[in-house]
Design a protein around this motif. Sequence first.
Motif, short mmCIF file in Angstrom:
data_model
loop_
_atom_site.label_atom_id
_atom_site.label_comp_id
_atom_site.label_asym_id
_atom_site.label_seq_id
_atom_site.Cartn_x
_atom_site.Cartn_y
_atom_site.Cartn_z
N GLY A 39 0.81 -1.22 0.00
CA GLY A 39 0.00 0.00 0.00
C GLY A 39 0.84 1.27 0.00
O GLY A 39 0.71 2.11 -0.91
N PRO A 40 1.72 1.46 0.97
CA PRO A 40 2.55 2.69 0.98
C PRO A 40 3.48 2.78 -0.23
O PRO A 40 3.69 3.86 -0.78
CB PRO A 40 3.33 2.57 2.28
N LEU A 41 4.05 1.66 -0.66
CA LEU A 41 4.98 1.70 -1.78
C LEU A 41 4.26 2.04 -3.09
O LEU A 41 4.86 2.61 -4.01
CB LEU A 41 5.70 0.36 -1.92
N ALA A 42 2.98 1.66 -3.19
CA ALA A 42 2.24 1.97 -4.41
C ALA A 42 2.07 3.46 -4.61
O ALA A 42 1.92 3.93 -5.74
CB ALA A 42 0.87 1.28 -4.37
N THR A 43 2.08 4.22 -3.52
CA THR A 43 1.96 5.68 -3.62
C THR A 43 3.31 6.33 -3.92
O THR A 43 3.37 7.56 -4.12
CB THR A 43 1.42 6.25 -2.30
N GLY A 44 4.38 5.54 -3.93
CA GLY A 44 5.68 6.07 -4.27
C GLY A 44 6.41 6.75 -3.13
O GLY A 44 7.42 7.43 -3.35
N TRP A 50 7.46 5.01 8.24
CA TRP A 50 6.46 3.94 8.24
C TRP A 50 7.10 2.56 8.08
O TRP A 50 6.59 1.56 8.58
CB TRP A 50 5.41 4.14 7.14
N MET A 51 8.24 2.50 7.36
CA MET A 51 8.88 1.21 7.14
C MET A 51 9.41 0.62 8.45
O MET A 51 9.24 -0.58 8.71
CB MET A 51 10.02 1.35 6.14
N GLY A 52 10.05 1.45 9.28
CA GLY A 52 10.60 0.94 10.53
C GLY A 52 9.54 0.36 11.46
O GLY A 52 9.65 -0.80 11.89
N ALA A 84 -5.77 -6.25 16.74
CA ALA A 84 -6.52 -5.02 16.46
C ALA A 84 -5.80 -3.80 17.00
O ALA A 84 -5.69 -2.76 16.32
CB ALA A 84 -7.92 -5.14 17.06
N VAL A 85 -5.31 -3.87 18.23
CA VAL A 85 -4.60 -2.72 18.82
C VAL A 85 -3.30 -2.46 18.06
O VAL A 85 -2.95 -1.31 17.76
CB VAL A 85 -4.32 -3.00 20.31
N LEU A 86 -2.56 -3.53 17.73
CA LEU A 86 -1.32 -3.37 16.99
C LEU A 86 -1.58 -2.72 15.63
O LEU A 86 -0.85 -1.80 15.22
CB LEU A 86 -0.67 -4.75 16.79
N GLY A 87 -2.62 -3.18 14.93
CA GLY A 87 -2.93 -2.63 13.61
C GLY A 87 -3.36 -1.18 13.68
O GLY A 87 -2.99 -0.36 12.82
N THR A 88 -4.14 -0.82 14.71
CA THR A 88 -4.58 0.57 14.84
C THR A 88 -3.40 1.49 15.11
O THR A 88 -3.30 2.60 14.56
CB THR A 88 -5.62 0.68 15.97
N ALA A 89 -2.47 1.03 15.96
CA ALA A 89 -1.27 1.83 16.22
C ALA A 89 -0.43 1.98 14.96
O ALA A 89 0.10 3.07 14.66
CB ALA A 89 -0.46 1.18 17.34
N ASN A 94 1.31 4.09 8.98
CA ASN A 94 1.26 3.32 7.74
C ASN A 94 -0.18 3.33 7.24
O ASN A 94 -1.10 2.85 7.92
CB ASN A 94 1.74 1.89 7.99
N THR A 95 -0.39 3.87 6.05
CA THR A 95 -1.76 4.01 5.53
C THR A 95 -2.46 2.67 5.31
O THR A 95 -3.68 2.64 5.18
CB THR A 95 -1.74 4.79 4.20
N ALA A 96 -1.68 1.57 5.25
CA ALA A 96 -2.27 0.24 5.06
C ALA A 96 -2.45 -0.49 6.37
O ALA A 96 -2.83 -1.68 6.38
CB ALA A 96 -1.42 -0.59 4.11
N GLY A 97 -2.21 0.17 7.50
CA GLY A 97 -2.32 -0.49 8.79
C GLY A 97 -3.71 -0.95 9.13
O GLY A 97 -3.89 -1.84 9.99
N PHE A 98 -4.75 -0.40 8.46
CA PHE A 98 -6.13 -0.80 8.75
C PHE A 98 -6.38 -2.27 8.41
O PHE A 98 -7.38 -2.86 8.84
CB PHE A 98 -7.11 0.08 7.95
N ILE A 99 -5.46 -2.88 7.62
CA ILE A 99 -5.62 -4.30 7.25
C ILE A 99 -5.63 -5.20 8.49
O ILE A 99 -6.38 -6.17 8.56
CB ILE A 99 -4.50 -4.72 6.28
#
Length: 396
Positions: A39-44, A50-52, A84-89, A94-99
């Motif tokens: 997701g983030p890489l697709a936006t360039g 976000w990677m770390g 769920a908590v890990l993903g929300t944080a 990371n814009t794809a964290g909602f996954i």
Amino acid sequence: MMRWFTPRPDSLLGQLRSPLYVRWQAGLSLYAIVGLFQGPLATGHFNWQWMGPTLLAVPVYLYLYARVYLGPLRQLEWHAAGIAVLGTALWCVNTAGFILPMMAGILLAYSPSWRHWLSGVAAITLLALAKVWLLGGELSLAAGVGLAGLFGGFSNVLYMHSARRDAELRLSQGEVRRLATLAERERIGRDLHDLLGHTLSLVALKSELAKRLALDEPARAQREMEEVERVARHALTEVRAAVTGMRRSDLAAELVSARLMLEASGVALEGAVPEGMALPEHIEAPLALVMREAITNIHRHARATRASVALSIGGKGIDMQIGDNGRGGLAAHGNGVSGMRERVRALGGTLSIDSPPRRGTVLSIHVPPPARASAVAPLPAVAAGPAHLPAAGSAA
């Protein structure tokens, strides 16, 4: 190392005996990790902000994800909550964290309580809305988290309901078999006691008497030993008759066994042995074996949801019909059919098969009246065991 990937007996995979559906879903769902990077890489935009955090979050997610399937089932909801908590944080950077919250809602559907699943999905949705409200983001994604948990988890809820019902059925079948085995052992013990207790006591007494008379009255001792021989031979005849009766196959027992087998695989069986129906052993035993072969093939190959067994006896003979609503296409000359034909032919009867593709199978057997069938030579011993039906068709 391998024990880390071995399901505990009280885990999701352990309690369901590691079903293929759950294992495949567990493996395919791991592709969610790819989305965290794609997701983030697709936006360039590549940067360590976000990677770390994503690289750090992945091992934690994998641990919690594995514990959902391999850990104690009572802790499944806590592990899903951790995801769920890990993903929300992670979503905050990371814009794809909602996954990950989406995955948490779907995994919660494996919970033993569907109420806990719905409550968990509601809590995850509120957590996603709070993130969007406080830190910004698209409201549609927050709504999508809740919808994914509902619609994605619904199939899991249905599957778990079916899987747990099947597991309970297997347990009840095992208990029925255990009780039946125990009752049969007690019956055999009583029969053997009644059959041999008096006879062996008589043999012991007469043998002791003959031993005392051997020197003083040889003629009388010889008569006593002849009596011992007669009693022993009579007892041997009775034992053989009893064992033959124990080994005998009968239609009523086969029908009960067939119902247990088919219901365990989700196939409803209709039919019963008519009240008062009594057949000679040399006829009933081969028919019971034919029924066993047909039912086994329905269980293994027919892919049916319903099956039926109809038995009738009249002046023209005995008729048995076994049918199913499976895929049909039963080969007319396979090894299994040949075995059934041999058994029926040995009784002077006929066997016919109606098995159009995708329209089920009907196997019809007609055997002449017992008086006529008894004149036919018995089936050779080589055909006594059940033959395997061909995998190409349904079995009836």
